[in-house]
Design a protein around this motif. Structure first.
Motif, PDB file in Angstrom:
ATOM      1  N   SER A   9     -93.809 -70.373 -49.501  1.00  0.00           N
ATOM      2  CA  SER A   9     -92.968 -69.402 -50.188  1.00  0.00           C
ATOM      3  C   SER A   9     -92.802 -69.748 -51.662  1.00  0.00           C
ATOM      4  O   SER A   9     -92.872 -68.874 -52.537  1.00  0.00           O
ATOM      5  N   ARG A  10     -92.607 -71.028 -51.947  1.00  0.00           N
ATOM      6  CA  ARG A  10     -92.433 -71.446 -53.343  1.00  0.00           C
ATOM      7  C   ARG A  10     -93.720 -71.285 -54.138  1.00  0.00           C
ATOM      8  O   ARG A  10     -93.688 -70.942 -55.330  1.00  0.00           O
ATOM      9  N   VAL A  20     -91.628 -73.194 -46.363  1.00  0.00           N
ATOM     10  CA  VAL A  20     -90.919 -73.295 -47.643  1.00  0.00           C
ATOM     11  C   VAL A  20     -91.913 -73.543 -48.778  1.00  0.00           C
ATOM     12  O   VAL A  20     -91.834 -72.913 -49.843  1.00  0.00           O
ATOM     13  N   ALA A  21     -92.866 -74.460 -48.573  1.00  0.00           N
ATOM     14  CA  ALA A  21     -93.859 -74.754 -49.608  1.00  0.00           C
ATOM     15  C   ALA A  21     -94.714 -73.524 -49.912  1.00  0.00           C
ATOM     16  O   ALA A  21     -95.009 -73.224 -51.072  1.00  0.00           O
ATOM     17  N   ASP A  61     -94.273 -67.071 -53.779  1.00  0.00           N
ATOM     18  CA  ASP A  61     -93.135 -66.166 -53.906  1.00  0.00           C
ATOM     19  C   ASP A  61     -93.294 -64.968 -52.974  1.00  0.00           C
ATOM     20  O   ASP A  61     -93.188 -63.808 -53.389  1.00  0.00           O
TER      21      ASP A  61
END
Length: 458
Positions: free
Chosen positions: A200-201, A197-198, A204
């Motif tokens: 991806s954020r 998640v980190a 992007d």
């Protein structure tokens, strides 16, 4: 510690890890996901406490020592003989290349201990019951996932740790392995999901465990890809190299790093963005590239095929320039990869020797026989499989990890073989322990032990 101060930082990837730890670039920790960021996070944590390169080296030595000692206890927990347990621990504690990597700004300083601690946790989970087994399973899962955050091939260790918890357990108790297995899965997920998640954020790019796989596939075929021999998928024609194949750079790194590469015409943001387009181009180009390469290189004879395998092993025995630089070398005050770091975490003075002790670089040439050690371990494993009472499935699980890492490293750099070497030899130690059990069982009553299987044929 007395002979070399403060820590080796002039190695190829050291600047990348330091830059990610220092931050200040787009993507922060994840600015360059050619490398996972677990080790950079480790540098950031240590850097928040001290700016001493010497303390960083000492902390990494301590981490390796903890892993080596825990490996001893784990092997003894599995009731391995004293001698085999000592040899197993020595693979970490008294391995000059491991010690040298611990004295360097390199991800192996975190990767190897994480793998070893995960195995130790699995051994304790397999030999415990109830909540205790679940806690050990959880710890093993966390450690295995941390290994992935230090080096991508460590991802293979996560499911294999779950398998080890089952196969190291006494046969009659394997139905009760559900609790520690659940603990291991939960521990791994607790690390892997926030990491994904980190990432991806920050970039992007979606939830990716191996970001840039398409880029890597493109880089591997780009030097021979001829767009006149296939139809580039929509949106990928910019990846066609107008230079005749004979005049193109052959190094794969050119196509993924160099800004004059066609890759950056398509994606100026660089690796790993637009990865699906690179993957699509590589898939479309691969058949024609494979045909062209086969025409240039006729089908090898059986002897040539054997020689290619031997050559692959010998890649790990060479000097691998830059992989482990001489400890006595005096690096420039600011190594090239560090010049753009906005806020260095450590006061990295030039490296030098403080005494006349023999450096580990002198020993390195003696122990760098990774390919042959892996080969010897494989022979021991194969010969021992027919006679081993227990540990056969565990040893094979180790070999799955070795094979995956060997394939991923592909002989690229000798330091990548250090963890492969350790785990291949550990697999052979497990098989020897199984053979020892067979010998003991034939001489008298079978000792109560973990990892036993119902019959040699199992």
């Amino acid at each position: 510690m007395a002979g070399v101060r403060p820590i080796t930082y002039g190695l190829y990837d050291s600047g990348t890890y330091l830059a990610a730890a220092a931050g200040g670039r787009p993507g922060g920790l994840f600015y360059d996901v050619h490398h996972p960021v677990g080790y950079s996070l480790w540098l950031r944590i240590v850097g928040a406490l001290t700016d001493s390169g010497t303390v960083l080296a000492a902390s990494q030595h301590a981490l390796g020592a903890i892993a080596g000692v825990f490996l001893w206890f784990a092997l003894r927990r599995l009731k391995l003989p004293l001698l085999l347990s000592a040899v197993g621990a020595a693979l970490v504690l008294w391995n000059p290349e491991v010690v040298q990597l611990e004295h360097s700004i390199m991800s192996e300083a975190l990767y190897i201990p994480a793998l070893i601690l995960a195995f130790g946790g699995a051994a304790y989970a397999a030999t415990s019951t109830g909540r205790t087994a679940a806690v050990w399973g959880f710890a093993a899962g966390v450690a295995a996932a941390v290994g992935y955050t230090a080096r991508y091939p460590g991802l293979v260790w996560v499911p294999l740790i779950v398998l080890l918890i089952v196969v190291l357990r006494p046969w009659a108790e394997r139905r009760s392995a559900a609790l520690p297995v659940a603990g291991a899965v939960f521990g791994a997920v607790l690390v892997l999901v926030p990491y994904g998640v980190a990432q991806s954020r920050a970039l992007d790019i979606g939830f990716e465990f191996t970001p840039g796989a398409g880029w890597n596939a493109y880089a591997n075929i780009a030097s021979d890809a001829d767009c006149s021999k296939f139809t580039p998928p929509p949106g990928t024609r910019k990846l066609c190299d107008r230079t005749p194949p004979a005049k193109r750079p052959k190094a794969t790194e050119f196509y993924s790093w160099d800004h004059s590469s066609p890759a950056f015409r398509l994606e100026p943001r660089g690796f790993p963005h637009s990865d699906d387009l690179f993957a699509a181009f590589a898939a479309a180009a691969s058949p024609s590239v494979a045909k062209a390469r086969n025409e240039d290189d006729p089908a090898p004879t059986p002897l040539a095929q054997i020689e290619s395998v031997v050559d692959g092993a010998e890649n790990y025995t060479g000097s691998s320039a830059g992989a482990l630089s001489p400890m006595a070398a005096r690096n420039p005050p600011i190594e090239a990869n560090e010049q753009a770091i906005a806020a260095p975490l450590f006061a990295l003075a030039p490296i030098g020797t403080q005494s006349l002790v023999t450096t580990y670089d002198d020993v390195k040439g003696v122990v760098r026989i990774h390919g042959w050690m892996v080969g010897a371990a494989l022979v021991i494993t194969v010969l021992g499989l027919a006679f081993a009472r227990g540990f056969r499935l565990a040893a094979l699980a180790f070999w799955l990890f070795v094979a995956a890492n060997w394939y991923a490293a592909a002989g690229y750099n000798a330091r990548y073989a250090v963890p492969v070497n350790i785990f291949a030899l550990l697999a052979s130690i497990l098989i020897l322990a199984g053979v020892w059990r067979t010998w003991v069982a034939r001489r008298g009553p079978q000792p109560e032990s973990s990892g036993a299987e119902p019959s040699p044929a199992a």
